[in-house]
Each structure stands twice: as structure tokens, then as C-alpha cells.
Design an enzyme around this catalytic site. Structure first.
Site, short mmCIF file in Angstrom:
data_model
loop_
_atom_site.label_atom_id
_atom_site.label_comp_id
_atom_site.label_asym_id
_atom_site.label_seq_id
_atom_site.Cartn_x
_atom_site.Cartn_y
_atom_site.Cartn_z
N THR A 7 0.83 -1.20 0.00
CA THR A 7 0.00 0.00 0.00
C THR A 7 0.86 1.25 0.00
OG1 THR A 7 -1.97 0.97 0.96
CG2 THR A 7 -0.21 0.45 2.49
N ALA A 165 2.82 4.84 -7.74
CA ALA A 165 2.25 3.66 -8.41
C ALA A 165 3.06 3.27 -9.64
CB ALA A 165 0.79 3.92 -8.78
N CYS A 168 6.42 1.62 -7.53
CA CYS A 168 6.28 0.56 -6.53
C CYS A 168 5.32 -0.53 -7.02
CB CYS A 168 5.77 1.16 -5.22
SG CYS A 168 5.48 -0.07 -3.93
N THR A 171 1.89 -0.88 -5.17
CA THR A 171 0.99 0.28 -5.20
C THR A 171 0.35 0.34 -6.58
OG1 THR A 171 2.45 1.46 -3.68
CG2 THR A 171 0.88 2.79 -4.92
#
Length: 180
Positions: A7, A165, A168, A171
Site C-alpha cells: 500500500t 504507483a 512501486c 501500489t
């Protein structure tokens, strides 16, 4: 900012506004994406407080409930509620095992709360947690410094998550942004 995976949560106070963004990915282990549209940023205390979590989902829900109880107990006093949650979280033998971190904010305060007893208010009005937290924080700082005059808190939060995003693997691009 933490070793929790799967997350990214980013929060910012900018030009009198507050915004928090989170992605929607839930990862099972290191290889399987179980959900793409989870909501990891919530409104608490009659919509006056935003809270976002990184870590175990079940643990986070336990902490959300506890934190909302502390907000009620302290009539919405965010710093006091955060300190009381951190004290209880750290001192209780069962709660100490919870694997999550929280970012909480209202219109005046932005705080990181952890199970090791930390309650931290950042100097620059930005916090990020989770596996993409460092990427989002770096992006948010750059956006605020170089485009802050033309971007809102909500726009910076969303853009910081979009950048995280892209970098990662834990994410995703399903981003939810809440603002106060």
C-alpha cells in the site's frame, strides 16, 4: 517510513487545505494481488478527520475503531486522541502485535501514529507510509516546491500517488483522495 508492504498512503497540508490519498491494491504474500479497489483512507468523527493505514487490513480496522473511540472520548481533539491511542497500542500485550501504521489528519493537524508509541507531526506538512511511501513523499515534496503555487493539496496528493504507483509494484493506480 515503515516496512509494511502492499500500500501507499500520502497526506498533505497545503495552502490551508488538507488531503489524503491511498491506492487500492491488496496483496496476498509477495506474489498475488487479491484486490485492486480497497479503500484505505477513511473519514472519521463526523467527517472531520481523515485516517489512512498501511499494514494488515484486519489490524487497521481494529485501530480505526479504537482511534474513533479516542476521538469521541476527547471530543475530536486529534493530538490527544492520537497520543492516547499510541499509549494504549504500545502498552497492551495484544495490541502491540498489530502490524499497521496510521496517518491521521484534521484541518489543523497531520500526525503519524505507530504501535511503537510514536506520534509524529511533520515539519513540512507531508507524510507518507507503506511500501511506496518514500516515492510518494519525494514526489509530494518536489510537487509542492516546484508547482505548489499552481496545485491544490488534492492535486498534489493524487499526483504523488500516481508517481509512487509507477515505481512501486505494491501500489496501484486506483487512487482515492479525500480532502478537508
Amino acid at each position: 517510513m515503515g516496512a509494511f508492504h502492499a500500500t501507499t498512503i500520502f497526506a498533505i497540508r497545503h495552502n490551508g487545505a488538507s488531503a489524503m490519498a491511498g491506492d487500492g491494491q491488496v496483496t496476498f504474500g509477495n506474489a498475488v494481488v487479491m484486490k485492486h479497489t480497497a479503500k484505505k483512507v477513511r473519514r472519521l468523527f463526523q467527517g472531520n478527520v481523515l485516517a489512512g493505514f498501511a499494514g494488515s487490513v484486519a489490524d487497521a480496522f481494529t485501530l480505526f475503531e479504537m482511534f474513533e473511540g479516542k476521538l469521541e472520548q476527547w471530543n475530536g481533539n486529534l493530538p490527544r486522541a492520537a497520543v492516547e491511542l499510541a499509549k494504549e497500542w504500545r502498552s497492551d500485550k495484544v495490541l502491540r502485535r498489530l502490524e499497521a501504521m496510521l496517518i491521521v489528519m484534521d484541518k489543523q493537524h497531520l500526525l503519524l501514529v505507530s504501535g511503537t508509541g510514536e506520534v509524529i507531526e511533520p515539519d513540512d506538512g507531508m507524510l507518507a507510509i507503506g511500501s511506496g511511501g518514500q516515492y510518494a513523499l519525494a514526489a509530494g515534496r518536489a510537487l509542492k516546491k516546484y508547482a505548489g503555487g499552481s496545485m491544490t493539496a488534492k492535486e498534489i496528493a493524487k499526483a504523488a500517488l500516481e508517481i509512487a504507483a509507477d515505481i512501486c509494484v505494491y501500489t496501484n493506480g486506483h487512487i482515492i483522495v479525500e480532502e478537508l
